[in-house]
Design a protein around this motif. Structure first.
Motif, mmCIF file in Angstrom:
data_model
loop_
_atom_site.group_PDB
_atom_site.id
_atom_site.type_symbol
_atom_site.label_atom_id
_atom_site.label_comp_id
_atom_site.label_asym_id
_atom_site.label_seq_id
_atom_site.Cartn_x
_atom_site.Cartn_y
_atom_site.Cartn_z
ATOM 1 N N ILE A 41 0.586 -1.224 0.101
ATOM 2 C CA ILE A 41 -0.312 -0.162 -0.247
ATOM 3 C C ILE A 41 1.484 1.749 -0.038
ATOM 4 C CG2 ILE A 41 -0.071 0.291 3.203
ATOM 5 C CD1 ILE A 41 -3.009 1.354 2.627
ATOM 6 N N ALA A 42 0.065 2.652 -0.816
ATOM 7 C CA ALA A 42 1.229 2.954 -0.235
ATOM 8 C C ALA A 42 2.410 3.603 -1.187
ATOM 9 C CB ALA A 42 0.966 4.907 0.964
ATOM 10 N N ARG A 43 2.982 3.046 -2.197
ATOM 11 C CA ARG A 43 3.879 2.243 -3.225
ATOM 12 C C ARG A 43 5.141 1.481 -2.106
ATOM 13 N NH1 ARG A 43 6.906 7.777 -4.216
ATOM 14 N NH2 ARG A 43 5.238 8.585 -2.406
ATOM 15 N N THR A 44 5.022 2.032 -0.644
ATOM 16 C CA THR A 44 6.539 1.425 0.390
ATOM 17 C C THR A 44 6.010 0.691 1.056
ATOM 18 O OG1 THR A 44 7.339 3.591 0.859
ATOM 19 C CG2 THR A 44 8.314 2.588 -1.113
ATOM 20 N N GLY A 45 4.965 0.836 1.329
ATOM 21 C CA GLY A 45 3.626 0.401 2.828
ATOM 22 C C GLY A 45 3.630 -0.811 2.662
ATOM 23 N N ILE A 46 3.024 -1.682 4.362
ATOM 24 C CA ILE A 46 2.720 -3.016 3.834
ATOM 25 C C ILE A 46 0.933 -2.835 4.577
ATOM 26 C CG2 ILE A 46 2.291 -4.962 4.767
ATOM 27 C CD1 ILE A 46 4.333 -4.601 2.225
ATOM 28 N N LEU A 47 0.132 -3.861 4.055
ATOM 29 C CA LEU A 47 -1.122 -3.602 4.807
ATOM 30 C C LEU A 47 -1.419 -5.134 5.236
ATOM 31 C CD1 LEU A 47 -3.514 -2.088 5.953
ATOM 32 C CD2 LEU A 47 -4.891 -1.857 3.621
ATOM 33 N N ALA A 48 -1.667 -5.536 6.553
ATOM 34 C CA ALA A 48 -2.056 -6.560 6.704
ATOM 35 C C ALA A 48 -3.411 -6.975 7.362
ATOM 36 C CB ALA A 48 -1.163 -7.149 8.194
ATOM 37 N N ARG A 49 -3.911 -7.788 7.276
ATOM 38 C CA ARG A 49 -5.145 -7.682 7.720
ATOM 39 C C ARG A 49 -4.834 -9.361 8.409
ATOM 40 N NH1 ARG A 49 -10.024 -8.489 3.587
ATOM 41 N NH2 ARG A 49 -9.710 -10.612 3.214
ATOM 42 N N ILE A 50 -6.441 -9.688 9.631
ATOM 43 C CA ILE A 50 -6.433 -11.179 10.533
ATOM 44 C C ILE A 50 -8.199 -10.824 10.808
ATOM 45 C CG2 ILE A 50 -6.536 -11.647 12.553
ATOM 46 C CD1 ILE A 50 -3.523 -10.069 12.720
ATOM 47 N N GLU A 51 -8.859 -11.656 10.172
ATOM 48 C CA GLU A 51 -9.996 -11.531 10.600
ATOM 49 C C GLU A 51 -10.275 -12.463 11.814
ATOM 50 O OE1 GLU A 51 -12.598 -10.246 8.663
ATOM 51 O OE2 GLU A 51 -11.429 -9.549 7.306
ATOM 52 N N GLY A 52 -11.135 -11.780 12.021
ATOM 53 C CA GLY A 52 -12.045 -12.760 13.761
ATOM 54 C C GLY A 52 -12.252 -13.470 13.638
ATOM 55 N N SER A 53 -12.180 -14.402 14.613
ATOM 56 C CA SER A 53 -12.912 -15.963 14.297
ATOM 57 C C SER A 53 -15.209 -16.044 15.100
ATOM 58 C CB SER A 53 -12.724 -16.898 15.102
ATOM 59 O OG SER A 53 -12.160 -16.277 17.023
ATOM 60 N N LYS A 54 -14.967 -14.425 15.863
ATOM 61 C CA LYS A 54 -16.305 -14.038 16.482
ATOM 62 C C LYS A 54 -17.729 -14.115 15.335
ATOM 63 C CE LYS A 54 -15.478 -13.471 21.449
ATOM 64 N NZ LYS A 54 -15.553 -12.460 22.014
ATOM 65 N N ALA A 55 -18.750 -14.446 14.713
ATOM 66 C CA ALA A 55 -19.702 -14.372 13.828
ATOM 67 C C ALA A 55 -20.285 -13.465 14.154
ATOM 68 C CB ALA A 55 -20.834 -14.854 13.926
ATOM 69 N N CYS A 56 -20.485 -11.533 13.633
ATOM 70 C CA CYS A 56 -20.133 -10.293 13.579
ATOM 71 C C CYS A 56 -21.035 -10.133 12.520
ATOM 72 C CB CYS A 56 -19.393 -9.147 13.653
ATOM 73 S SG CYS A 56 -17.218 -9.363 14.051
ATOM 74 N N THR A 57 -22.444 -9.079 13.010
ATOM 75 C CA THR A 57 -23.401 -8.839 12.585
ATOM 76 C C THR A 57 -23.217 -7.107 11.773
ATOM 77 O OG1 THR A 57 -24.354 -7.358 13.938
ATOM 78 C CG2 THR A 57 -24.731 -9.356 13.362
ATOM 79 N N ASP A 58 -22.188 -6.653 11.891
ATOM 80 C CA ASP A 58 -21.294 -5.842 10.824
ATOM 81 C C ASP A 58 -19.779 -5.891 10.247
ATOM 82 O OD1 ASP A 58 -19.838 -5.734 12.743
ATOM 83 O OD2 ASP A 58 -20.761 -3.829 13.716
ATOM 84 N N ARG A 59 -19.221 -4.660 9.729
ATOM 85 C CA ARG A 59 -17.972 -4.914 9.028
ATOM 86 C C ARG A 59 -17.225 -3.811 9.772
ATOM 87 N NH1 ARG A 59 -16.304 -8.552 5.424
ATOM 88 N NH2 ARG A 59 -15.283 -6.978 3.781
ATOM 89 N N ARG A 60 -17.230 -4.594 11.304
ATOM 90 C CA ARG A 60 -16.281 -3.027 12.481
ATOM 91 C C ARG A 60 -14.336 -4.044 11.777
ATOM 92 N NH1 ARG A 60 -17.857 -4.023 17.896
ATOM 93 N NH2 ARG A 60 -19.666 -3.625 17.204
ATOM 94 N N ALA A 61 -13.776 -3.264 12.149
ATOM 95 C CA ALA A 61 -12.390 -2.872 11.607
ATOM 96 C C ALA A 61 -11.590 -1.990 12.831
ATOM 97 C CB ALA A 61 -11.794 -2.664 10.588
ATOM 98 N N VAL A 62 -10.529 -2.532 12.895
ATOM 99 C CA VAL A 62 -9.836 -1.693 13.829
ATOM 100 C C VAL A 62 -8.922 -1.453 13.064
ATOM 101 C CG1 VAL A 62 -8.632 -1.262 15.526
ATOM 102 C CG2 VAL A 62 -10.858 -1.691 16.374
#
Length: 371
Positions: A41-62
């Motif tokens: 991301i942004a040429r020389t950055g890195i964006l990691a992503r981890i999905e929680g194991s609990k079921a969610c009713t929305d698309r909340r993110a931190v």
């Protein structure tokens, strides 16, 4: 790889803003070994992503953010893992920030017991305009999510290890670069009747600009160039400086006052001044509810908590605070670390564990129960 080894590798191989190619490759490699999804991301950055194991009713993110660029400083710490890149050094603790974030992601990937998504943003280019944060947001990477918090930290030698610093609302300043080129009519210094003196205009303008200083506005002129001589007044004077403000409305008002003061000076001296205001980072404004939750959590974890004063330095984290609920806090690394942006800055690595454990706990609290 543990967080200390991770930090020491980054410290030994620093790279300047938007040149963090090897840094990004190393981070990507370590994330891959940990089984963590990631992309550039942004040429020389890195964006990691981890999905929680609990079921969610929305698309909340931190979003957890760490900057990764270094400074043009020749290191003189004498550490066994000192910079191997001559003239470049992690003298602002960004290697510490990245190590904290890597440790958080390691732990969350091993036990993703939360509802929602955690993004780990290893952001490039914090140390110079336009700021890596602006380029991250230009890609709109969180468009499909409800970002409920963006969290960042910065090492602080004025706080001891085991201490965190917070401030609700306005915290860090916007930074604008000011440049003035004053065009006049130079000539023999003894024949003032023939002159439209840019040096005299510059002197008056500096004095006028400094009257704009007030508790929440800092203006300084740090460079004045007038290539004349004892008996030669030049045709042109060049000046540059900085403006720091804590409120976007005040920032815009002061830009207008700078233009007015310059025009009035031009009229009095018969000169013409070109004014260039290069808008830098916006102010960092912390979400009050996030600050309250974080300070409460830190105290419950047995950490010392200090409330911080306004800070006239700037951070491109301010771009995130304009768009999302955000929190930027200070991580104590001890007075023995010395001063940031110096060749001998050496933070206490024990702070990495403190920072990791707190940031992980804060992210989980926000995702699982923060209202």
């Amino acid at each position: 790889m543990d967080t200390i080894a991770f930090r020491r590798h980054l410290h030994a191989h620093p790279e300047l803003s938007f040149r963090e190619h090897e840094t990004a490759a190393f981070i990507a490699g370590q994330l891959a070994e940990a089984g963590i999804e990631h992309r550039a991301i942004a040429r020389t950055g890195i964006l990691a992503r981890i999905e929680g194991s609990k079921a969610c009713t929305d698309r909340r993110a931190v979003v957890l953010r760490a900057d990764i660029d270094a400074l043009p400083i020749d290191e003189r710490t004498g550490l066994p893992y000192a910079s191997q890149n001559t003239g470049v050094m992690h003298a602002c603790g960004h290697d510490m920030h990245a190590a904290v974030l890597f440790g958080v992601l390691q732990q969350l990937a091993a036990a993703p017991d939360f509802c929602g998504t955690v993004f780990g943003l290893f952001q490039p280019g914090e140390e110079c305009n336009p700021g890596g944060a602006s380029q991250v947001l230009a890609e709109d990477p969180f468009a499909d999510y409800e970002v409920i918090a963006v969290i960042g930290e910065h090492v602080e030698p004025q706080l001891e290890v085991g201490t965190l610093g917070f401030r609700a609302g306005k915290y860090m300043a916007a930074n604008d670069e000011l440049r003035f080129r004053i065009h006049g009519t130079g000539g023999h210094g003894a024949l003032r009747g023939q002159l439209k003196d840019p040096v005299a205009a510059a002197a008056e303008l500096v004095s006028a600009l400094l009257t704009l200083n007030e508790p929440e506005c800092v203006l300084s002129i740090g460079r004045v160039e007038a290539a004349g001589a004892t008996n030669v007044v030049p045709d042109e004077v060049y000046m540059e400086g900085t403006l720091r403000t804590f409120d976007q409305a005040d920032r815009n008002r002061l830009h207008g006052r700078i233009a007015e003061l310059t025009a009035a000076t031009d009229d009095r001296h018969g000169v013409k001044t070109d004014v260039d205001i290069d808008r830098g980072y916006p102010p960092v404004v912390n979400d009050a509810r996030l600050v309250e939750a974080a300070a409460t959590l830190a105290k419950a974890a047995g950490l010392q908590v200090e409330m911080l004063p306004l800070r006239t330095t700037a951070e491109d984290f301010g771009f995130y605070t304009l768009r999302y609920p955000s929190l930027f806090y200070r991580l104590g690394v001890g007075a023995a670390a010395g001063r940031p942006h110096t060749a001998t800055f050496a933070p206490d690595e024990r702070a990495i564990e403190t920072g990791r454990d707190f940031m992980r706990s804060l992210a989980l609290q926000i995702l699982n129960g923060f209202q």
